[in-house]
Design an enzyme around this catalytic site. Structure first.
Site, PDB file in Angstrom:
ATOM      1  N   ASP A   1      -0.673   0.529  -5.493  1.00  0.00           N
ATOM      2  CA  ASP A   1      -1.735   1.323  -4.924  1.00  0.00           C
ATOM      3  C   ASP A   1      -2.960   1.200  -5.816  1.00  0.00           C
ATOM      4  O   ASP A   1      -2.866   0.736  -6.957  1.00  0.00           O
ATOM      5  CB  ASP A   1      -1.354   2.778  -4.694  1.00  0.00           C
ATOM      6  CG  ASP A   1      -1.905   3.261  -3.348  1.00  0.00           C
ATOM      7  OD1 ASP A   1      -1.135   3.406  -2.388  1.00  0.00           O
ATOM      8  OD2 ASP A   1      -3.133   3.473  -3.262  1.00  0.00           O
TER       9      ASP A   1
ATOM     10  N   CYS B   1      -0.378   3.359  11.544  1.00  0.00           N
ATOM     11  CA  CYS B   1      -0.201   4.605  12.300  1.00  0.00           C
ATOM     12  C   CYS B   1      -1.409   4.809  13.219  1.00  0.00           C
ATOM     13  O   CYS B   1      -2.005   5.867  13.271  1.00  0.00           O
ATOM     14  CB  CYS B   1      -0.010   5.804  11.375  1.00  0.00           C
ATOM     15  SG  CYS B   1      -1.321   6.060  10.172  1.00  0.00           S
TER      16      CYS B   1
ATOM     17  N   GLY C   1       6.822   7.192   0.374  1.00  0.00           N
ATOM     18  CA  GLY C   1       7.911   7.431   1.315  1.00  0.00           C
ATOM     19  C   GLY C   1       8.645   6.161   1.700  1.00  0.00           C
ATOM     20  O   GLY C   1       9.872   6.088   1.636  1.00  0.00           O
TER      21      GLY C   1
ATOM     22  N   ASP D   1      -5.199  -3.444  -6.637  1.00  0.00           N
ATOM     23  CA  ASP D   1      -5.864  -3.693  -5.374  1.00  0.00           C
ATOM     24  C   ASP D   1      -5.079  -4.805  -4.691  1.00  0.00           C
ATOM     25  O   ASP D   1      -5.089  -5.952  -5.139  1.00  0.00           O
ATOM     26  CB  ASP D   1      -7.314  -4.115  -5.616  1.00  0.00           C
ATOM     27  CG  ASP D   1      -8.078  -4.420  -4.329  1.00  0.00           C
ATOM     28  OD1 ASP D   1      -7.435  -4.532  -3.261  1.00  0.00           O
ATOM     29  OD2 ASP D   1      -9.302  -4.557  -4.398  1.00  0.00           O
TER      30      ASP D   1
ATOM     31  N   CYS E   1       0.879  -1.172   0.000  1.00  0.00           N
ATOM     32  CA  CYS E   1       0.000   0.000   0.000  1.00  0.00           C
ATOM     33  C   CYS E   1       0.915   1.220   0.000  1.00  0.00           C
ATOM     34  O   CYS E   1       1.174   1.810   1.052  1.00  0.00           O
ATOM     35  CB  CYS E   1      -0.926  -0.014   1.209  1.00  0.00           C
ATOM     36  SG  CYS E   1      -1.860  -1.557   1.402  1.00  0.00           S
ATOM     37  N   ALA E   2       1.405   1.604  -1.162  1.00  0.00           N
ATOM     38  CA  ALA E   2       2.639   2.375  -1.239  1.00  0.00           C
ATOM     39  C   ALA E   2       2.477   3.891  -1.210  1.00  0.00           C
ATOM     40  O   ALA E   2       3.362   4.585  -0.720  1.00  0.00           O
ATOM     41  CB  ALA E   2       3.401   1.980  -2.510  1.00  0.00           C
ATOM     42  N   ALA E   3       1.418   4.448  -1.811  1.00  0.00           N
ATOM     43  CA  ALA E   3       1.339   5.902  -1.965  1.00  0.00           C
ATOM     44  C   ALA E   3       1.386   6.592  -0.600  1.00  0.00           C
ATOM     45  O   ALA E   3       0.839   6.074   0.374  1.00  0.00           O
ATOM     46  CB  ALA E   3       0.070   6.283  -2.731  1.00  0.00           C
TER      47      ALA E   3
END
Length: 585
Positions: free
Chosen positions: A279, A504, A260, A306, A255-257
Site C-alpha cells: 500500500d 467494487c 481483508g 506505490d 492494493c492491500a489496505a
C-alpha cells in the site's frame, strides 16, 4: 415536516447517468440506484479458520452479541455460506416501518457517513452528530435522521452543533435562499440519547445515541471475539477464493489496505508460503501488518509501495555481463538485502520488458472521452550508470533524504506519547523502525505465482451510499489508473500463474472495458473459469459514450467467464466485479 420515512432519491452526475443508462439500461440503473441507497441485509463474517471453526463461532456468537442483536438471530439464524466454507452469514431484516411519535418530536441529525454506518448496524457516535432538537436529556428517545451534503459540495446545510428551530438554524436556512433541507425521507430509526443536548458537541467520544429501533435491522458485531473473525463483504471474499492460492505459493496483493483480502489469502494458504502486500503509505502498510498479527498470521509481509512502480528493471552494473538467469538471481539477492531500507521505490522503474512500459496515449484514453490521458505515465526514470544505487533512500521529489533532525525526533516522540495516552497505536513513520521495515524497492518480473489486483475504484457499488457525485472524467481517470496497475500485475505474475482483477464498482469502464483492454494488450493472458461463482455474467457489446466515442466491452464467451455482482439482484450484495486471468507458460 412531512411524514417521516426512509425513501431517498439518489441522483447522479448527468453525464454519468447518461453513460450508465446506455450501458445498463434505464430501468436497471433505476433498480441499482434504489438498491445502493439501502444496506445489504446479510452480514458476512470471515472466520479465522486458523484459530477457530465456523461451527464453533456459530456456537459462541450469540452470547457475545448485544441483547437486541441476539434476539434478531433467534428469529433469523446465522449459517455457514454454502459456497464459502470460511464465511458465516448473519441475516438481517428490513425495511421496517417505525413509529416516530414516541419521540415527542425530538430529533438528532447525523452526517451522511455516520448515517450509512448506522444502517450497517452501528450506533451513533458523538463525532457523527450534526444537529439536534432543543431540550434533549440523557435517556430521551430521539428520531435519527441523515443530513446530506449540499449539491456539488462537501458542506452540510447546518454547521455541527446546530440546534433545530433556533435562530442560528434560521440564519443558515436564510443563507440557503430560505429553503430548509428536507429530511422527511431520510429517517433511519429511533435511539436513546446517552448524553444531554449540551454534551453532544463538547468533544466527547463514545456513543451519543444507542439505536433501539431501526429501519434496517442488521447485527452490529464489529468489536466482539477479536481475532476470531472479521467483517468482510461476500464479494470481496469471493475474489480471494477465486484466486485460490495454494499453500507454499508466493502471492501478491497489490492494493492491500486494510488487509481483508490479504489475510483471507493467507488463511487459504494455511499460513504457508508468502503473501506480499503493498500500500502507498507507511500507516496503511502497518495497518495490514497489525491485522495479520491479530489473526496470528506469519506469512504476510506488508510494504509501503506505490504498486505502479513495483517492478524492478535491471540496472546496469560494472563487471561481467550476466546471463538472464544470473540477472534474476542477482536482483532477488539485492531485493532481500534492501527490504529494510527506509525508502527506494521512487528510484526504480515501473517499466518492464514484458509489455509493461509507459501507457500509450491511446491506452490512457481508451475508456473515456480523452480525460484518461491526464493521468501520468507509469514509467519512472532509472539512472543508467554508476553513482546511485537503485535502492538509495530518496525524498518525495526524488532527491536524497537527510537524517531526521533532533527536533523531528522530539516531535515524533510527542506524537507517539499523545497517541499512547489515547489508547492508539504509534503512527508509522519512515524515521521509525516500523516504517523502515515497511519499505521495499520492488520485485523482478515474474516474481509471483498469484497476483490479486483489487484496484482503487470509484466505489459505485458500495452500499449504502446516499450521494454519488463522481463525474465522467473521474470515472475515466480511475479506469486509466487501473490499467497502469494491471500492466504491473501482468509483469509480476509468472508464466502459468494467475491474476485476479476486481473492483467494487458498477462502472463498465472500470470493469469489462479494462478486461477488454488487457486481453487486447497482452495476448499471453487469457480469461479462465472462476470458482466459486455467485455473480452474473459481464456486459457484452459496446457503449456509446456521451462524447460520441464507442467503448468496447466483452464477447458473449468472455462475459460468461467474469462475475458481475448486481446490488439489485436477489443475492443482495454490494456492486462488485471479478475477472480471473492465467498467463501462458
Amino acid at each position: 415536516m412531512a411524514a417521516r420515512t426512509y425513501a431517498p432519491e439518489i441522483s447522479w452526475d448527468s453525464e454519468v447517468r447518461q453513460y450508465l443508462e446506455a450501458a445498463l439500461g434505464p430501468q436497471k440503473l433505476a433498480e441499482i440506484s434504489a438498491a445502493l441507497a439501502r444496506p445489504p441485509l446479510a452480514t458476512c463474517l470471515r472466520v479465522n479458520t486458523l484459530r477457530t471453526s465456523p461451527q464453533d463461532l456459530l456456537r459462541r456468537l450469540p452470547e457475545a452479541l448485544a441483547p437486541e442483536d441476539r434476539a434478531l438471530l433467534e428469529t433469523n439464524p446465522a449459517y455457514v455460506h454454502p459456497l464459502l466454507p470460511d464465511a458465516v452469514i448473519l441475516p438481517g431484516t428490513g425495511p421496517h416501518a417505525v413509529d416516530y411519535s414516541r419521540t415527542r418530536g425530538l430529533e438528532v441529525v447525523v452526517g451522511r457517513k455516520a448515517g450509512e454506518s448506522v444502517m450497517r448496524g452501528a450506533h451513533v457516535f458523538a463525532p457523527g452528530m450534526l444537529a439536534v432538537s432543543p431540550g434533549i436529556e440523557k435517556g430521551d428517545l430521539v428520531a435519527v435522521s441523515v443530513g446530506l451534503e449540499l449539491p456539488g459540495s462537501d458542506r452540510y446545510a447546518y454547521t455541527r452543533g446546530t440546534v433545530l428551530g433556533s435562530e442560528h438554524e434560521a440564519k443558515q436556512v436564510e443563507a440557503l435562499g430560505g429553503q430548509a433541507p428536507d429530511r422527511s425521507r431520510l429517517f433511519i430509526g429511533i435511539g436513546r440519547a446517552e448524553l444531554s443536548r449540551t454534551e453532544f458537541f463538547q468533544g466527547r467520544g463514545g456513543i451519543a445515541v444507542t439505536m433501539l429501533e431501526r429501519v434496517f435491522r442488521t447485527p452490529g458485531c464489529g468489536d466482539i471475539l477479536p481475532g476470531d473473525f472479521m467483517l468482510q463483504n461476500v464479494c470481496s471474499l469471493v475474489a480471494a477464493h477465486v484466486l485460490a492460492p495454494r499453500p507454499g505459493a508466493r502471492v501478491l496483493d497489490m492494493c492491500a489496505a486494510p488487509g481483508g483480502k490479504t489475510t483471507a489469502l493467507a488463511q487459504l494458504m494455511g499460513d504457508r508460503g508468502e503473501v506480499v502486500a503493498f500500500d502507498r503509505s507507511h500507516a496503511k502498510a502497518a495497518e495490514v501488518r497489525r491485522l495479520a498479527g491479530s489473526f496470528g498470521l506469519t506469512c504476510v509481509k506488508a510494504y509501503k509501495m506505490d504498486a505502479t512502480k513495483a517492478v524492478l528493471q535491471p540496472v546496469p552494473q560494472p563487471g561481467p555481463e550476466l546471463v538472464p538467469q544470473q540477472q534474476q538471481e542477482q536482483q532477488e539477492k539485492e531485493h532481500g538485502e534492501a527490504t529494510g531500507a527506509a525508502a527506494g521505490a521512487a528510484a526504480v522503474a515501473a517499466a518492464v520488458a514484458a509489455g509493461a512500459g509507459g501507457a500509450s496515449p491511446a491506452e490512457a484514453s481508451s475508456s473515456g472521452c480523452g480525460a484518461g490521458a491526464q493521468v501520468g505515465e507509469v514509467a519512472a526514470a532509472v539512472p543508467s550508470g554508476g553513482g546511485e544505487s537503485a535502492v538509495e533512500s530518496r525524498g518525495r521529489r526524488g532527491g536524497r533524504t537527510q537524517p531526521p533532525s533532533a527536533a523531528t525526533l522530539r516531535r515524533l516522540e510527542r506524537i507517539a506519547a499523545s497517541r499512547q495516552a489515547r489508547g492508539l497505536d504509534p503512527a508509522p513513520s519512515p524515521h521509525l523502525a516500523e516504517g523502515k521495515e515497511a519499505a521495499a524497492p520492488g520485485f523482478p518480473p515474474a516474481s509471483f505465482d498469484h497476483v490479486l489486483c483489487d484496484a482503487p475504484c470509484t466505489a459505485l457499488g458500495l452500499r449504502p451510499r446516499l450521494v454519488h457525485r463522481q463525474t465522467l472524467r473521474e470515472l475515466d481517470q480511475t479506469a486509466a489508473y487501473q490499467r497502469k496497475l494491471l500492466r504491473v500485475a501482468v509483469a509480476l505474475v509468472r508464466p502459468g500463474g494467475a491474476l485476479v482483477f476486481s473492483t467494487c464498482s458498477i462502472n463498465p469502464g472500470e470493469n469489462e472495458a479494462n478486461v477488454r483492454w488487457l486481453l487486447d494488450t497482452f495476448p499471453g493472458m487469457r480469461l479462465v473459469q472462476q470458482a466459486p461463482r455467485l455473480g452474473q455474467p459481464g456486459l457484452t457489446g459496446n457503449v456509446v459514450l456521451p462524447c460520441g466515442r464507442t467503448q468496447q466491452l466483452l464477447s458473449e464467451k468472455e462475459a460468461a467467464l467474469v462475475q458481475r455482482f448486481d446490488p439489485s439482484a436477489p443475492l443482495d450484495t454490494i456492486g462488485f466485479f471479478v475477472a480471473k486471468f492465467e498467463k501462458d507458460a
